[in-house]
Design an enzyme around this catalytic site. Structure first.
Site, mmCIF file in Angstrom:
data_model
loop_
_atom_site.group_PDB
_atom_site.id
_atom_site.type_symbol
_atom_site.label_atom_id
_atom_site.label_comp_id
_atom_site.label_asym_id
_atom_site.label_seq_id
_atom_site.Cartn_x
_atom_site.Cartn_y
_atom_site.Cartn_z
ATOM 1 N N LYS A 142 32.948 49.861 46.856
ATOM 2 C CA LYS A 142 33.165 51.303 46.703
ATOM 3 C C LYS A 142 32.646 52.040 47.948
ATOM 4 C CE LYS A 142 33.094 50.953 41.697
ATOM 5 N NZ LYS A 142 32.442 51.263 40.408
ATOM 6 N N LYS A 196 38.314 39.659 37.574
ATOM 7 C CA LYS A 196 37.903 40.730 36.665
ATOM 8 C C LYS A 196 38.693 40.645 35.362
ATOM 9 C CE LYS A 196 36.123 43.720 40.225
ATOM 10 N NZ LYS A 196 35.988 45.080 40.732
ATOM 11 N N GLU A 243 33.909 37.964 36.194
ATOM 12 C CA GLU A 243 33.251 39.023 35.426
ATOM 13 C C GLU A 243 33.383 38.724 33.938
ATOM 14 O OE1 GLU A 243 34.282 43.289 36.481
ATOM 15 O OE2 GLU A 243 35.005 43.257 34.427
#
Lengths: 306, 306, 306, 306, 306, 306
Positions: free
Chosen positions: F138, F170, F200
């Protein structure tokens, strides 16, 4: 005088111009005819009277091809040169000197052409005139920074630099916005507190609409007004806004236009129809020698912005 | 006519020119005064007679700001326009039209100025002349592709494109190389089998040295020769090399120079001192409307190279 | 020898190649294992015999990571090296040396591979042959300037540099143009006075069409001709144009092909199927020390074009 | 198969390669000999057996010169072609087809050469081998993304992409760090939790040092080991790390090397000494016509990543 | 509302951001786990209340990876969203959606964070206040256009865009120039007729010097004034110049500051310490299918500026 | 400490940031108010406690505007500064100092803000914790290299640098792939031998699926787990994979999270919501003088990477 542009502002242009000329194999003529390591000395010489601009950029072309080049300058941007004036002397690798010659001259003669024309208009103003000469956005693609700088070097003042640093409402904007008043209202709303608003008018009647508007305009562009109407417009504006004249200005008419009291005269031809100042590179033959002729070296100076 | 440049050749220039004008906040005037979604129609109109060049690049400026723009063209590069000729009509987002206007006009009027000047020189040649008009490398930084193209659009033929595609031995090269013969020898050695060799001479005597050289030159640049000497030089060359005249050529002198029999006349002023062709953008007020006025849409054409 | 490329011509490539390898976090291995400030000395060493090219570009990779690096060179572009030859010694920051190693070697071994192959073909020509070896436009994207330079360093001469510096009419052009004669006519019309025209023929019959054309061609590409037909073609051309042979040339066949009298032999494999010259970087362990070991410093030399 | 690169990844390369070839005046030969608007159809045809890679990039060259081009593909990246296989057919502007030809072929034949060599090594592995073939960082400047992709298209797996995505400790790092143990310690400290650590060893003894280290390494590069030592090394590693063999691998030796049980074999020659796959562009003469021959249009397909 | 930026203004940033994230091998996770051709639908959803900015740029990230993507928007720049608001739905290639996700979110959440903070300050102004909120030049490198735009989207007005579009005399300039009067004189001389002059003062006494100057200033920056001094300064200025307050402004103090009557309040934290607006991408699992699930396609909209 | 970025990595960013601020006419305020040639001395001074990052880049801004600038540094990246700490002193051309001021401060205060926040989180870990703090992807467009570097300077360790250097599966990938097992299988197949695989999971149940998979994962991202579940997850993983916690981490919660035994804690806010470290430039008025005041010159230091 006007401050020099920082080197990072013009180096990409000089770099690109050199590569545009060198292609992928370089200056094959000099490679063929000049022995490697030959040193030479050459001078930029004006072949006509004028005002210089772009000298740093021009000299950078030599430096980019031979970082060891030594440069001595005899004139600078904003200065007047005469036919035969020596502007700068460059000593270094002969192949580099000839390889960079055209790039350097193209930059220098174009910018100096603009400065020279600007100075000519400035010189034609009546003595004591407070009027300033400005160019327009009619610049050549990619060259705006250099061309606007050249106008400053010639004694002019810049108009808008680009579309985002001032509002200039033209006839089409007025028409689409639905009149002078709504156009000025919208402009004030959009302008930040550091952005000026100018509006173009083409008649005294339209000028009245501007003057009648509560917010008014910071500047008013009087487009293609007769001398009488210009004088009358200046009278009516009465210092409440800057008065700019534009449209068909010539060296012959500029004194009379300035005499009407306008504050600014803008001239598109300064940048859209530039006559290059004739400048050449004289290679001093006595100055040619082998790799280690230290007598050739001139006193090095630092390029502005380097 | 001359083939259009591929879009990938001029798109970076148009892109950069637009961003140079838009800055980081864009056309704040149009943003303020023109409601979002307003459609308009505008026409590129010549305000003086001339020859067009750069129309694809100019139209791309509008397309880059409004990809949905519709364009109809009435003339093309290399074609003659008169005062008042409509060149193209563009219909689309009104803000985009006005935001791209100056960029488009700057490109079009500069390139057309070069094409117009070239055509004027070509038109001044004696009837039936085999002589061609060429520009030089005195082009503006970053604009060489467009300017050399404009010369072709005007009926000229290109000289060297850059330093690496032909050898042109000038006086300094001869001096450093130690004479005409060693310079020509070195040039031939360096030139690949597809690279021509030209040499500049400034007297009939020097011409003799070239002609006496076994390998000779593909072309000979007769620099600043009088008319008499040009004629004599052409006679002596006798078709063994291309004869090029350069130096101080004017519209007044070109017919006489061509009459000496030279094959090529090269003129630096074509690109270093261009007078822009006066072209404007007329917004057709009746053509302004809300977002969905399909009657505004003209027949779209495809941009060359798109 | 061939003139070095100016630094501005290859610096963008070296810069991009370094960044391509360093990514955004750099040489994490050297960062982890080499203490900051460690100085080292390393030598570029040839591990096979060959001819060098691209040394300036390779050395620039080290300089870009450590501008204080000291470099001593023992061989230069165009020179022959043997297995074990030391080419250059570089002293400077150890992390920079190892971080730039692969970029430098990739540039140097590729360009030297091309020079070496070129030199091998040149060496296989019959003694006294006037024939030159040329590459083609079968170069790798982005590397053309370096690859064409490497051919020159290996003793070859360049073919066309790109599509715009010479006309080369191939079979498809002839077919579309409607025959050899109209194709040659059109080519002459388009070519400026400094642009040569070559035409490809694939039979003696087609060669006759070229020779029968009044303007002829500056060069004729004899594509995939047998030895007999090559000899016959050379005889028929009789020096009126340059004769170029191409198609399936090998080291085994080149002497015989040259013996037919052709002027140029062009070989695509020089650049499309390059075998890298094996060059390594030997870090001299004795030469590793702390930040201020002046005994490590070699005599600095100036990079060509710097 | 391997996923195609996104268009934004290769478009700048294709763009630059086209401009490198077109220069500033473009394909003057096609401009001269092919009438404007001529349509043609051409096919990419393999002239040798191999494995394709880079087709999207190659086809983009045509699209960039003529966005209206219609393309039909008959094979894709990673697929095997034979001599004479038609790979794709392109229909569009004849000048654009010939102008983009060399750029397209240079990209396609280089990448396919890499894929073909990779597939050959993969095919030489013993049946059922779990071993993978990897390239190195010995790639050409600017071409790494395409070349690493071509290895994947050929059935290989990529080694490090660049210096910042994995740690690979080589002999010099070990020496400067003061041994295997401190080097591995430092590497673990620097590596984030998603970065692997590999170490190069050149003897069984050095291998022991690695295996004795508490943290160990994720992978061990067995450099220039004999077959016996490779087998012994694999036995000692015992699955605790990935075993990679490198150094002087040939098609003849690869099966035996794989039989030692190593997990990865890395081969620098895949990318540093690529033999281009011979692919040509056949213009179908029947397919040439005027501007509006719709029968020429093939079914358009969408370029991957477009 | 504020006009959208033209696509050519933000496309290079989005392009660079995507390549920065994709590296040279792309989104290997999606490549591995998502079958080629898989279609999906995903929505940008706000996870906190705020004001949007940068949506066009964010959506372009998806379009650049899959030009066939279909996009439907439910909110636009300058509009308020709540927790859970669906902002836009994107349908297209699943790999492209996930590959562009982070780039899109990084752009959108940063710009929206700025717009949200700006709107919060604007909302804290007293009802009926004429005061405007402005950012400063404390923007992040390369992001100024987007960040200044986000301020406008949030209801603010831009301060200077850069150093060349207005004069802002700070304490150091005054000190070097030798006082307020000479600094203002010099500024007026340099400013063109469309460039405003602002001067920073840090005491009422210094304010008096400005007000006593014949030319005055267009705007006066009252730096770190107490509320009492601000009110007194506004009174003394009396509308003769724009009054700007700056220095340590907080949401708690802004209403009181505005109540002093200043025209502009500038806040550096708007751009130098941005809190991202929390926005996520929800992949709608029901929306995942094979290549040709037309039911997934949403109504396409045109990106602003496309 | 963390190794400095090489200058070629950050110079383009600094260059672009300077030009973004200078526009085409430069710092008109300094040009107007500061006499040409004025020398000055200024110091970067911290106005708040924090950790430095980006100093080289910030100092380069001054060097690029005045290459003759002299710089002395009193602190470096990764070092702690207090309110009032002098970081560096720069002596040189006064116009250059003020023209580069904002660019330098924007770079330095942003990167230092990230380093400071990272150091704060690192400092909040329990004594003796083996846990590392990592940022995410990010980051702001174009600033990733600088921001990831700043995290390292602050004592953190980098997560993935970009999409192509590690696999991170993910929830959406799992869903599309059809479950944890097929997703992990596909990932292992795609990953080269130097690429790690992380997955994840959002529940202990999903964790079991990962642990039950034969190949497993190199790292497991425990997303939004409660403290109890984190501890249980760490217990179940039992060192077979790296355990990473993410989701809503704050300074208040980090110690407890680390105490669960996770190896890595990743925090998006480090880079997406950076609070700039307050740093200013103090011009030392006594240090201002004419062009040749050598007493102003500080001891020059070499920029890292220069």
């Amino acid at each position: 005088m006007t401050a020099p542009l920082p080197r990072i502002a013009y180096e990409p242009l000089v770099h690109a111009a050199l590569l545009e000329d060198l292609g992928i194999a370089g200056d094959v003529t000099s490679e063929a005819t000049i022995p490697a390591g030959t040193q030479a000395r050459a001078s930029l010489v004006s072949r006509a009277p004028g005002v210089l601009a772009g000298l740093d950029a021009a000299l950078l072309a030599f430096t980019l091809l031979d970082p060891g080049v030594a440069i001595e300058t005899f004139a600078g941007d904003g200065e007047r040169v005469e036919t035969g004036s020596r502007i700068a002397t460059i000593a270094g690798d002969a192949r580099a000197l000839l390889g960079a010659e055209r790039t350097a001259l193209n930059l220098l003669s174009h910018a100096s052409g603009i400065a020279t024309a600007t100075a000519r208009y400035v010189g034609a103003l009546p003595p004591g005139s407070h009027c300033t000469i400005a160019e327009t956005r009619k610049t050549l693609p990619g060259l705006r920074a250099l061309e606007k700088y050249a106008v400053r070097a010639g004694g002019g003042a810049n108009h808008r630099l680009r579309l985002d640093d001032a509002i200039l409402i033209k006839d089409n904007h007025v028409a689409i916005a639905g009149g002078v008043a709504p156009a000025l209202d919208a402009a004030r709303l959009r302008a930040g507190h550091l952005m000026k608003v100018e509006i173009e008018v083409d008649s005294l009647q339209q000028l009245e609409e501007v003057l009648a508007h509560p917010g008014g305009a910071d500047a008013i562009l009087l487009d293609n007004f007769s001398l009488e109407h210009l004088a009358e417009a200046v009278r009516r504006i009465g210092g409440r806004a800057i008065a700019e004249a534009s449209g068909g200005i010539t060296l012959a008419s500029i004194a009379a236009i300035a005499a009407t009291g306008v504050d600014v005269i803008s001239i598109g031809a300064l940048t859209h129809s530039t006559i290059a100042l004739d400048i050449g590179l004289d290679v001093e033959m006595g100055g040619i020698g082998g790799p280690s002729r230290p007598d050739l070296r001139v006193t090095p100076v630092t390029l502005a912005g380097e």
